[in-house]
Design a protein around this motif. Structure first.
Motif: not given
Length: 178
Positions: A113-139
């Motif tokens: 994020e710090k390397n790209h301070p002009k970013t307005k929106v970040w987008e990513t995807t992760t598989p539904y079963f990756e609970k660890r990733n979902i927690h990381f991105y959301v929480n």
């Protein structure tokens, strides 16, 4: 934990062309371990596939970062930066499993994020079963789930000839407004 997380010396470095094969191997190993843990059996196909990896590094505006902890490569990220819209994408992101639950991923994300301070929106995807990733991105990182891809709502950018016959293909799409 916050004190030890703050002391982590995490930096990013753009990967050299000669490092891309090792980057791919490390990425696929981290994803394999996670998938095998979730599904309880060996995974034969690389995750992501070699072609998905190649597509990511060739994506318009792609930057391949090595995640460095105290001088050692412990992960990586591939981002796609759109200089015009500043609607940027986190295409692939991994931290070596021996560094999980230590705050390394969070510090690496904050460095991106710090390397790209002009970013307005970040987008990513992760598989539904990756609970660890979902927690990381959301929480942890403040992303919101904005879309769910499945056989009922396929990802329009999904190039594979797969047809969501299996739940393994279901994905969450996340966005973070900056």
């Amino acid at each position: 934990m916050k004190n030890s997380t703050n002391k982590l010396n995490i930096t990013l470095r753009i990967a050299k062309e000669t490092e891309l094969n090792k980057f791919k191997t490390d990425l696929q190993e981290a994803f394999r371990i996670s998938a095998e843990k979730e599904f309880g059996h060996a995974i034969d196909e690389p995750i992501p596939s070699d072609s998905d990896f190649e597509d990511s590094i060739k994506y318009a505006g792609a930057i391949v970062y090595q995640v460095i902890l105290d001088g050692n490569i412990v992960g990586g990220a591939i981002v796609a930066i759109d200089e015009v819209t500043q609607h940027n994408k986190l295409l692939l992101f991994f931290i070596s499993t021996n560094c999980h639950s230590q705050g390394v991923g969070y510090k690496a994300w904050k460095a991106i994020e710090k390397n790209h301070p002009k970013t307005k929106v970040w987008e990513t995807t992760t598989p539904y079963f990756e609970k660890r990733n979902i927690h990381f991105y959301v929480n942890k990182c403040g992303f919101k789930i904005v879309e769910y891809f499945s056989k009922y709502h396929p990802d329009p950018n999904f190039k594979s000839n797969q047809n969501f016959d299996e739940e393994d293909d279901e994905m969450f799409k996340f966005e973070k407004q900056m």
